[in-house]
Design a protein around this motif. Structure first.
Motif, PDB file in Angstrom:
ATOM      1  N   ASN A  99      42.601  -6.044 -58.589  1.00 38.91           N
ATOM      2  CA  ASN A  99      43.206  -5.667 -57.173  1.00 38.91           C
ATOM      3  C   ASN A  99      42.069  -5.488 -56.036  1.00 38.91           C
ATOM      4  O   ASN A  99      42.415  -5.046 -54.929  1.00 38.91           O
ATOM      5  CB  ASN A  99      44.296  -4.753 -57.083  1.00 38.91           C
ATOM      6  N   ARG A 100      40.877  -5.477 -56.390  1.00 38.42           N
ATOM      7  CA  ARG A 100      39.714  -5.315 -55.522  1.00 38.42           C
ATOM      8  C   ARG A 100      38.938  -6.821 -55.320  1.00 38.42           C
ATOM      9  O   ARG A 100      37.932  -6.763 -54.394  1.00 38.42           O
ATOM     10  CB  ARG A 100      38.754  -4.207 -56.034  1.00 38.42           C
ATOM     11  N   GLU A 103      40.715 -12.952 -52.776  1.00 35.81           N
ATOM     12  CA  GLU A 103      42.018 -13.713 -53.192  1.00 35.81           C
ATOM     13  C   GLU A 103      41.594 -15.095 -53.646  1.00 35.81           C
ATOM     14  O   GLU A 103      42.507 -15.359 -54.703  1.00 35.81           O
ATOM     15  CB  GLU A 103      42.636 -14.067 -51.681  1.00 35.81           C
ATOM     16  N   ARG A 106      41.213 -14.553 -57.356  1.00 28.29           N
ATOM     17  CA  ARG A 106      42.451 -13.980 -58.105  1.00 28.29           C
ATOM     18  C   ARG A 106      43.229 -15.242 -58.303  1.00 28.29           C
ATOM     19  O   ARG A 106      43.853 -15.592 -59.368  1.00 28.29           O
ATOM     20  CB  ARG A 106      43.386 -13.144 -57.383  1.00 28.29           C
ATOM     21  N   ASP A 136      48.266   1.035 -56.321  1.00 26.20           N
ATOM     22  CA  ASP A 136      47.887   0.922 -54.869  1.00 26.20           C
ATOM     23  C   ASP A 136      49.045   1.994 -54.380  1.00 26.20           C
ATOM     24  O   ASP A 136      50.175   1.717 -54.178  1.00 26.20           O
ATOM     25  CB  ASP A 136      48.552  -0.682 -54.645  1.00 26.20           C
ATOM     26  N   HIS A 141      40.921   1.956 -52.143  1.00 23.86           N
ATOM     27  CA  HIS A 141      40.883   0.567 -51.373  1.00 23.86           C
ATOM     28  C   HIS A 141      41.224  -0.372 -52.081  1.00 23.86           C
ATOM     29  O   HIS A 141      40.262  -1.122 -52.626  1.00 23.86           O
ATOM     30  CB  HIS A 141      39.361   0.805 -50.556  1.00 23.86           C
ATOM     31  N   ASN A 143      43.683  -4.050 -52.767  1.00 27.34           N
ATOM     32  CA  ASN A 143      44.564  -5.191 -52.413  1.00 27.34           C
ATOM     33  C   ASN A 143      45.896  -5.176 -53.122  1.00 27.34           C
ATOM     34  O   ASN A 143      45.991  -4.879 -54.286  1.00 27.34           O
ATOM     35  CB  ASN A 143      43.794  -6.619 -52.390  1.00 27.34           C
ATOM     36  N   GLN A 144      46.967  -5.615 -52.478  1.00 24.73           N
ATOM     37  CA  GLN A 144      48.255  -5.772 -52.933  1.00 24.73           C
ATOM     38  C   GLN A 144      48.217  -7.008 -53.608  1.00 24.73           C
ATOM     39  O   GLN A 144      47.967  -7.942 -53.372  1.00 24.73           O
ATOM     40  CB  GLN A 144      49.351  -5.735 -51.871  1.00 24.73           C
TER      41      GLN A 144
END
Length: 350
Positions: A99-100, A103, A106, A136, A141, A143-144
């Protein structure tokens, strides 16, 4: 879930070679990463630590190159990354900090999470995928992660170690005694408590995953609710676990009906009288699924016919509409059932 329980779950999944990724969610510094290294070391498994926050797509799928073929057009292939495990090996692929990650990175691993395939490279069956992330919750810090991404995992919240568990680990690893004694004296100073939650919801793919885990007996004792909650959500998991208890009223199964309907006939009639619609619907679904997956013999057809004659018009109609033509044709030989169906049609027309 404790670290030991999560280790056992991951080891069981690896030993059964299930293609089921696990996501470990927990505060920083509680031993998530170390626990995976320890698990691999103790069980002679390979370990690959892939920090996705520092990766680019080409680091994962490799760099394209042209291959010449005699008598054929040249073709493009992707070189396998040097970290990629060799066929015939077993181990854990730890996807850290997912989640870091950017995009596009992922997106690049989506196929890996469901098919054990990364572009043209196939992950050996003996390898399991574990993702380790911080929650989260506003403290990090990160990302969702979208629901389509998270639903591919068993999401597990890792509890911070208790003072006793940490002290045992510290003694085994020969940490300084003054530190161990201090933590024992001031246990609240071992970890900072954080708010960690999971977002999961029921999906057809999720229940497929649940069925696979139960069928392969990989869920550690007393962890059923936690594991299933991390796949289909707390509400669905709670209802499912409750349904497994002995005093929980269970639906009549297709197997019971097709084997000898007379033994469950009175129980079924009482369910109808008492409007046990959820139980009745579950039985109907089981009947349809079973009839479409096996070949019925004469005895089973007779039991099915007797069950349909006792069922409500809605149940009987739904089953007859869903089963295949051959079963409908065979059931039409029962004159009483045929008469009942004609009565239903007449009432609908009126």
């Amino acid at each position: 879930m404790t670290i030991k329980e999560s280790q056992q779950l991951i080891l069981n999944i690896n030993q059964k070679e299930l293609q089921t990724p696990v996501m470990l969610i927990g505060a920083t510094g509680i031993g998530k990463s170390y626990s995976i290294k320890e698990l691999c070391k103790e069980n002679n498994l390979g370990y690959i630590d892939l920090r996705l926050a520092t990766q680019e797509v080409t680091d994962l799928i490799g760099i394209p190159r042209t291959v010449k073929q005699e008598g054929k057009e040249p073709r493009t292939v992707w070189t396998k990354p040097d970290w990629f495990p060799e066929e015939g090996t077993k181990g854990i692929l730890a996807l850290e900090e997912v989640n870091r990650a950017p995009e596009d990175v992922r997106q690049a691993i989506f196929q890996l999470l469901t098919e054990w395939r990364l572009h043209t490279h196939i992950l050996p069956k003996g390898w399991s995928i574990v993702t380790l992330i911080n929650p989260d919750n506003g403290q990090y810090h990160v990302n969702q992660l979208g629901p389509a991404f998270k639903r591919r995992f068993i999401q597990i919240i890792i509890e911070p170690p208790s003072v006793i568990d940490w002290s045992i680990w510290a003694k085994k690893n020969k940490l300084e005694d003054t530190v161990i004694r201090f933590v024992g004296q001031f246990p609240k100073l071992l970890n900072k408590q954080e708010d960690v939650t999971i977002e999961a919801q029921p999906t057809a793919a999720g229940w497929h995953m649940v069925a696979s885990l139960i069928q392969n007996n990989v869920i550690p004792n007393k962890c059923m609710h936690e594991v299933i909650s991390g796949i289909v959500g707390i509400e669905a998991a709670t209802t499912f676990v409750q349904s497994l208890k002995r005093n929980f009223e269970k639906p009549i199964t297709a197997k019971e009906i097709l084997k000898d309907y007379s033994k469950v006939k009175e129980k079924y009639k009482k369910q109808i009288e008492n409007n046990k619609n959820a139980l009745i619907y579950s039985t109907m679904v089981d009947i349809i699924a079973t009839c479409e997956s096996i070949k019925l013999d004469k005895s089973q057809l007779k039991n099915l016919s007797d069950y349909l004659k006792d069922s409500s018009p809605e149940t009987t109609t739904n089953i007859l509409l869903k089963v295949n033509d051959k079963i409908r044709e065979q059931l039409s030989n029962d004159e009483k059932l045929l008469k009942y169906v004609k009565k239903i049609r007449k009432e609908i027309d009126e």
